[in-house]
Design a protein around this motif. Structure first.
Motif, PDB file in Angstrom:
ATOM      1  N   GLU A 180       6.879  22.597 -37.352  1.00 29.80           N
ATOM      2  CA  GLU A 180       5.190  22.123 -36.720  1.00 29.80           C
ATOM      3  C   GLU A 180       4.140  23.489 -37.807  1.00 29.80           C
ATOM      4  N   ARG A 181       5.087  24.532 -37.718  1.00 30.41           N
ATOM      5  CA  ARG A 181       4.056  25.798 -37.448  1.00 30.41           C
ATOM      6  C   ARG A 181       4.089  26.143 -39.230  1.00 30.41           C
ATOM      7  N   LYS A 182       5.369  25.773 -39.985  1.00 34.30           N
ATOM      8  CA  LYS A 182       5.693  26.150 -40.946  1.00 34.30           C
ATOM      9  C   LYS A 182       5.773  27.493 -41.419  1.00 34.30           C
ATOM     10  N   THR A 214       9.441  38.019 -37.787  1.00 31.72           N
ATOM     11  CA  THR A 214      10.059  38.875 -37.191  1.00 31.72           C
ATOM     12  C   THR A 214       9.368  40.457 -36.924  1.00 31.72           C
ATOM     13  N   VAL A 215       9.783  40.869 -36.000  1.00 27.79           N
ATOM     14  CA  VAL A 215       8.936  42.293 -35.867  1.00 27.79           C
ATOM     15  C   VAL A 215      10.580  43.391 -35.949  1.00 27.79           C
ATOM     16  N   HIS A 216       9.592  44.969 -36.541  1.00 26.33           N
ATOM     17  CA  HIS A 216      11.013  44.903 -36.627  1.00 26.33           C
ATOM     18  C   HIS A 216      10.169  47.449 -36.701  1.00 26.33           C
ATOM     19  N   GLU A 217      11.261  47.631 -36.885  1.00 21.12           N
ATOM     20  CA  GLU A 217      10.155  49.354 -35.671  1.00 21.12           C
ATOM     21  C   GLU A 217      10.897  50.430 -36.786  1.00 21.12           C
ATOM     22  N   ILE A 218       9.641  50.690 -38.173  1.00 24.84           N
ATOM     23  CA  ILE A 218       9.310  51.337 -39.125  1.00 24.84           C
ATOM     24  C   ILE A 218       8.702  52.561 -39.046  1.00 24.84           C
ATOM     25  N   ASN A 219       9.721  53.861 -38.874  1.00 27.41           N
ATOM     26  CA  ASN A 219       8.785  54.442 -39.253  1.00 27.41           C
ATOM     27  C   ASN A 219       8.013  54.876 -37.568  1.00 27.41           C
ATOM     28  N   GLY A 220       8.635  54.531 -36.058  1.00 26.00           N
ATOM     29  CA  GLY A 220       7.574  54.687 -35.240  1.00 26.00           C
ATOM     30  C   GLY A 220       7.216  53.608 -35.559  1.00 26.00           C
ATOM     31  N   VAL A 221       6.822  52.593 -35.991  1.00 21.40           N
ATOM     32  CA  VAL A 221       5.885  51.973 -35.171  1.00 21.40           C
ATOM     33  C   VAL A 221       7.080  50.489 -36.161  1.00 21.40           C
ATOM     34  N   ASN A 222       5.802  49.698 -34.874  1.00 22.68           N
ATOM     35  CA  ASN A 222       6.386  47.838 -34.879  1.00 22.68           C
ATOM     36  C   ASN A 222       5.889  47.157 -35.499  1.00 22.68           C
ATOM     37  N   THR A 223       6.611  46.826 -36.335  1.00 27.80           N
ATOM     38  CA  THR A 223       5.664  46.496 -37.570  1.00 27.80           C
ATOM     39  C   THR A 223       6.615  44.435 -37.558  1.00 27.80           C
ATOM     40  N   THR A 224       5.298  43.666 -37.760  1.00 19.19           N
ATOM     41  CA  THR A 224       5.745  42.527 -38.238  1.00 19.19           C
ATOM     42  C   THR A 224       5.615  42.013 -39.284  1.00 19.19           C
ATOM     43  N   PHE A 225       6.163  41.262 -39.691  1.00 21.23           N
ATOM     44  CA  PHE A 225       6.553  40.488 -40.885  1.00 21.23           C
ATOM     45  C   PHE A 225       6.576  38.645 -40.335  1.00 21.23           C
ATOM     46  N   THR A 226       5.811  38.170 -41.677  1.00 18.88           N
ATOM     47  CA  THR A 226       5.202  36.498 -41.298  1.00 18.88           C
ATOM     48  C   THR A 226       5.615  36.391 -43.034  1.00 18.88           C
ATOM     49  N   LEU A 237      -0.868  30.166 -43.199  1.00 19.46           N
ATOM     50  CA  LEU A 237      -0.563  31.597 -43.187  1.00 19.46           C
ATOM     51  C   LEU A 237      -1.554  31.718 -43.227  1.00 19.46           C
ATOM     52  N   LEU A 238      -2.696  31.406 -44.084  1.00 21.76           N
ATOM     53  CA  LEU A 238      -3.956  32.243 -44.723  1.00 21.76           C
ATOM     54  C   LEU A 238      -5.027  32.112 -43.117  1.00 21.76           C
ATOM     55  N   GLU A 239      -4.603  30.974 -41.895  1.00 22.43           N
ATOM     56  CA  GLU A 239      -5.818  30.896 -40.912  1.00 22.43           C
ATOM     57  C   GLU A 239      -5.501  31.970 -40.182  1.00 22.43           C
ATOM     58  N   CYS A 240      -4.126  32.516 -40.488  1.00 23.55           N
ATOM     59  CA  CYS A 240      -4.009  33.881 -39.491  1.00 23.55           C
ATOM     60  C   CYS A 240      -3.763  35.025 -40.416  1.00 23.55           C
ATOM     61  N   CYS A 241      -4.669  34.812 -40.850  1.00 24.23           N
ATOM     62  CA  CYS A 241      -5.136  35.936 -41.879  1.00 24.23           C
ATOM     63  C   CYS A 241      -6.164  36.266 -41.737  1.00 24.23           C
ATOM     64  N   SER A 242      -6.741  38.184 -41.623  1.00 25.83           N
ATOM     65  CA  SER A 242      -7.695  38.552 -41.070  1.00 25.83           C
ATOM     66  C   SER A 242      -8.479  39.291 -41.864  1.00 25.83           C
ATOM     67  N   LYS A 243      -7.688  39.410 -42.915  1.00 26.59           N
ATOM     68  CA  LYS A 243      -7.420  41.044 -43.492  1.00 26.59           C
ATOM     69  C   LYS A 243      -6.605  41.100 -44.658  1.00 26.59           C
ATOM     70  N   ILE A 244      -6.925  41.656 -45.935  1.00 27.31           N
ATOM     71  CA  ILE A 244      -5.573  41.269 -47.096  1.00 27.31           C
ATOM     72  C   ILE A 244      -5.361  42.429 -48.031  1.00 27.31           C
ATOM     73  N   MET A 245      -4.353  42.733 -48.827  1.00 27.37           N
ATOM     74  CA  MET A 245      -4.162  43.628 -49.232  1.00 27.37           C
ATOM     75  C   MET A 245      -4.337  43.868 -50.861  1.00 27.37           C
ATOM     76  N   ILE A 246      -5.124  44.431 -51.532  1.00 24.58           N
ATOM     77  CA  ILE A 246      -5.708  43.843 -53.007  1.00 24.58           C
ATOM     78  C   ILE A 246      -5.088  46.119 -53.820  1.00 24.58           C
ATOM     79  N   ASP A 247      -4.641  45.893 -54.200  1.00 26.12           N
ATOM     80  CA  ASP A 247      -4.424  47.107 -54.869  1.00 26.12           C
ATOM     81  C   ASP A 247      -4.484  48.439 -54.078  1.00 26.12           C
TER      82      ASP A 247
END
Length: 968
Positions: free
Chosen positions: A438-440, A444-456, A463-473
């Protein structure tokens, strides 16, 4: 017997326990297992009937040509006994021994090859002893899958085969690859919920795991509802076993050919006996009968069955080296006759391995290879982490467990230098939201250099509906509507080219106290990948080779039409949607409508098993010889229906291998084309042997018949004919199938419809008959020119010698015995014998059929075994002329002393024996030059038209817009 499948689909756990007499928590007890085994039987697929070797051997002896040869062997003994007042002599059994030896050798060869193929088949069984994890007596244990019974509670894990038909009662992200049953290349998600709607469609049974399907992800617990023959795979296996085995085209042609030769030999025998009886001395009827029977037997190619077996046996050995296992000798020839190959896409034309081809990065499309060479900056580092960390697949050496899509991500990351095992050990998963349909998406959540980082990761639109930012260059900024519109357009263009798009995002605002749903909000879009199961490079060239050979390739797949057409374009198989037919359109057509359009369709998409059978039947109805490739259980009916079924040896199921005639041990489409080439060469070699044997035999029969009619006595003895058969058939002809293959045959288009063994061989055979007959009769009269008055006086006395040999042979004088007439003909018999046995040694290497039409260049195929056997036969013929006792006593030729008196007799006769070879070479040269350089008007116009069509197709292909995703 178990109940119908649909009775279990809607039941809850309590109802299942009651119906199956089991305990879903503790499993069956030992006593219950035994009771259920007695009631339902073992969990084993039905085995095909295994014919014992001695039955196979006996069946080879009752084939038509073998029966005729055995009858001929018996007659070869009885006929001489009649002429000798039923006195038995050892030499009268020579024919019998030789013919029966040939029959036995052929039967032994065929039996040995069949048993070898059976052993190879057994060695290929991939699911011979699968294991199952089962709960019994409230304990978890591992047992052989064959020991499972209805009511057993089974534990499923990723990387395991489903050991029986299971109703799922607990499931956690369970994904199962059901392609062997449904043909669908993408794994399907399974549920433990009862179905509210009854169905008979396998793909809609979401709470059932089918036997021999493969678990690609997740865990589950299921209860066995069907075992062995009652499972879906068991039903198909049973139907395959019950099918009667059809004769191959070669077997049908040989049966017809045998009957024709039998009738011809019978007619020749009667004609010769009647002619000699009424034109000669009626008192010598037994001698005439002997001549008639001997010549009638001479027409029958005694060694043909052995030649076919040896040729096929050599070919199967060559094919085994090329990764082709032939279960039945005659199937080799059928491959060569094929003019339509129906093939699966996944694993045969493609690599059966999802591969990342394109990247969506910085709002543009990059080639995956180009991106892999870029500098590893912050953006790439985060992106690669998202590939391997938000991923459940595992690769370790050759072990690959997980969804094909996730495995492709891990493979790509490894190319750049990211190992998923090292990454997961370093940055452990501390939380997750599993993927669901349904969600498609998956997070997952991982601790990277002391920071809890989420990857989706997930579908790009979700996915774009859940994004508020984008990384360019390497810079994060707010995502705009224009960014989203651009990214969706890029995704759509990739999807139109059959690429599967996955997008990736991340954030660093994880709070375990918050609701998990918050993990998939306020994400930063990183990029995406576009992947596909790419075509094999070898498949592209193989499809081209098939087209050059006049073989149509039809792709049949369970994938969607868009994906199928994209792959077909890469293969140069199809280029337009009009050449693709989906299952919906196929279902809407009746058989007549399908027959009318079948030749125009190159791709069939979203097909079911019953569709494949319909497709094969429609193609066969159009007069095609059809090959079907497959690996799944769902392919078995169509493999059995096709003229030649080709199963995959690596991914193929046991049922598919059992139904097929040929097995590919490398699952490669290119290998099929090699098989076609081998099959064409086999058929050509067999036809050459037929041309050679029948041409020589008929030339001998005609020349002997003409001379017998003129002289009222046979010019040769039965032992001469026996020696000729021994030399020509047993030594020369047997080696015709041992030579190298002629690659130019793949430029000759197959003949559609009925293709008789006699088709295309008449010209070559008539050349041999005419030139050999002329040389043989010429050699006879040259030999008789040495019969002088002095020789005749020794045989018939001075008074009768005045008449001359010509009149003495023709006269019906009771005072001239048959023995005297035979002795008068010694010189003619000797020279005729030399010509009969030596002429074939010279021209046996010149027999060519149709391939010389393919090119203006001469293409010589050297058959070393044939050259060696021809030269060996020639020297044997020379030696036998000069062995005292053998030459004059057994073969009734002139003695060594008489050769010394007429020293030039032998070289002149050898020169006469060479004349058919010279004549054939001259005629072939004239025909070759005339065909290629001076075509008759009708064919010249056809050639011009074909050249114009090829030119138009070349221009059209050059102007055809290539698939260019960047331009899209």
């Amino acid at each position: 017997m178990t109940k119908n499948m649909d009775e279990y689909l809607s039941k809850n756990e309590k109802e299942l326990e009651s119906s199956l007499e089991t305990n879903l928590e503790e499993g069956l007890t030992t006593e219950q297992v035994e009771e259920h085994r007695q009631k339902y039987g073992k969990n084993e697929l039905p085995q095909g009937k295994v014919t014992p070797w001695y039955i196979i051997f006996l069946k080879t002896l009752i084939e038509p040509i073998q029966i005729i040869l055995m009858v001929a062997a018996v007659i070869s003994v009885i006929a001489p006994m009649i002429t000798n007042n039923w006195q038995v002599h050892l030499e009268e059994f020579i024919d019998f021994i030789v013919i029966m030896t040939i029959v036995l050798i052929d039967s032994i060869l065929e039996t040995v090859q069949t048993m070898k193929a059976r052993k190879s088949m057994d060695a290929l069984k991939s699911l011979s002893k699968p294991k199952a994890v089962v709960i019994r007596n409230d304990m978890q244990q591992e047992i052989d899958a064959s020991e499972l019974v209805v009511g057993d509670v089974v534990v499923l894990e990723a990387g395991k085969y489903v050991p029986a038909e299971l109703r799922i009662i607990e499931a956690s992200d369970l994904m199962i690859d059901e392609s062997i049953l449904t043909g669908e290349s993408v794994p399907v998600e399974k549920t433990d919920e009862p179905l509210t709607k009854q169905t008979t469609i396998l793909a809609e049974m979401k709470n059932v795991a089918f036997m021999s399907t493969f678990t690609t992800g997740g865990r589950a617990i299921g209860v066995v509802i069907k075992t062995g023959v009652d499972t879906e795979i068991g039903k198909i296996a049973t139907s395959i076993n019950e099918n009667d085995e059809e004769s191959t085209p070669l077997e049908k042609k040989m049966a017809k050919f045998t009957m024709q030769i039998a009738l011809l030999s019978f007619a020749i025998g009667i004609l010769i006996f009647v002619t000699l009886f009424f034109s000669g001395n009626k008192g010598a009827w037994a001698n005439y009968l002997m001549v008639a029977i001997t010549l009638a037997i001479g027409v029958i190619p005694e060694c043909l069955a052995a030649i076919i077996s040896i040729t096929l046996s050599f070919s199967t050995k060559r094919m085994a080296k090329e990764n082709v296992i032939v279960k039945k000798l005659q199937a080799v020839e059928t491959l060569g006759s094929v003019n339509v190959i129906c093939t699966d896409k996944t694993g045969t034309l493609t690599q059966n391995k999802m591969t990342v081809k394109k990247m969506i990065m910085d709002n543009s499309i990059l080639e995956s290879k180009a991106y892999a060479k870029e500098k590893n900056d912050k953006h790439m580092d985060l992106f690669l982490k998202s590939l391997v960390l938000c991923n459940d697949s595992v690769t370790e050496g050759s072990e690959r467990i997980g969804d094909p899509t996730e495995l492709a991500l891990v493979d790509y990351a490894e190319i750049i230098g990211y190992d998923e095992q090292d990454a997961r050990d370093k940055w452990e998963r501390i939380d997750e939201i599993p993927f669901d349909s349904e969600r498609k998406m998956m997070t997952t959540v991982h601790e990277i250099n002391g920071v809890n980082t989420t990857f989706t990761k997930g579908a790009i639109d979700n996915l774009l509906e859940c994004c508020s930012k984008i990384m360019i260059d390497n810079v994060e900024r707010p995502i705009t509507d224009e960014d989203k519109k651009q990214l969706l357009a890029i995704s759509e263009s990739l999807s139109e080219n059959a690429l599967r798009v996955l997008a990736f995002a991340y954030n660093t605002n994880y709070d375990k106290e918050k609701d998990k749903d918050d993990l998939e909000h306020d994400l930063t879009f990183l990029g995406g990948v576009a992947m596909i199961d790419p075509v094999r490079d070898s498949a592209v060239s193989a499809v081209k080779s098939a087209h050059d050979a006049g073989v149509k390739v039809v792709m049949i797949t369970g994938d969607h039409a868009v994906t199928a057409l994209a792959i077909a374009k890469d293969l140069d198989l199809a280029h337009d949607a009009s050449e693709v037919m989906s299952s919906e359109k196929l279902d809407a057509m009746n058989d007549d409508e399908l027959f009318a359009i079948i030749e125009q369709i190159k791709v069939f998409a979203r097909v079911n098993p019953e569709h494949k059978v319909r497709i094969v039947e429609a193609l066969q109805k159009s007069g095609n010889i059809v090959s079907m490739t497959g690996d799944g259980v769902n392919d078995a009916p169509s493999l059995a229906k096709a003229d030649i079924g080709v199963a995959m040896g690596i991914t193929g199921t046991d049922v598919a291998k059992q139904a097929a005639d040929v097995i590919l041990t490398d699952d490669n489409f290119e290998t099929i084309i090699k098989g076609v080439n081998e099959g064409r060469n086999v058929y050509q070699k067999i036809k050459r042997a037929i041309v050679f044997i029948l041409g020589v035999n008929m030339a001998n029969v005609i020349s002997i018949f003409i001379l017998s009619t003129i002289n009222t006595v046979s010019p040769v003895e039965a032992t001469n004919i026996l020696w000729m058969n021994l030399i020509v058939e047993s030594i020369i002809a047997l080696s015709m199938g041992m030579g190298a293959n002629d690659e130019t045959l793949m430029k000759v288009k197959p003949i559609k419809g009925k293709n008789s063994l006699f088709r295309g061989i008449w010209f070559s055979m008539i050349k041999i008959i005419i030139f050999t007959t002329g040389a043989t009769i010429g050699a006879y009269y040259f030999g008789m020119s040495f019969v002088d008055k002095q020789f005749l006086e020794k045989v018939v006395g001075q008074e009768k010698a005045e008449l001359g040999w010509w009149k003495l042979l023709k006269r019906h004088d009771p005072n001239i015995t048959m023995e005297q007439k035979i002795e008068i003909g010694d010189y003619g018999r000797t020279t005729m014998f030399m010509a009969i046995t030596c002429a074939p040694c010279f021209y046996s290497n010149l027999i060519k059929l149709s391939h010389w039409k393919t090119s203006k260049k001469l293409h010589l195929v050297v058959n070393k075994p044939l050259w060696i056997s021809s030269m060996g036969a020639f020297f044997l013929n020379m030696i036998v002329l000069f062995i005292p006792g053998l030459n004059d006593k057994i073969l009734n030729l002139i003695s060594v002393e008489q050769y010394a008196e007429h020293w030039y007799l032998v070289p002149v006769v050898f020169a006469i024996a060479l004349t058919p070879t010279v004549a054939i070479l001259l005629l072939d040269g004239i025909v070759f030059v005339g065909y290629h350089y001076f075509p008759e008007p009708r064919r010249r116009n056809k050639i011009i038209l074909e050249q114009l069509i090829k030119h138009d197709e070349k221009i059209k292909k050059a102007n055809r817009k290539p698939r260019n995703i960047e331009e899209d």
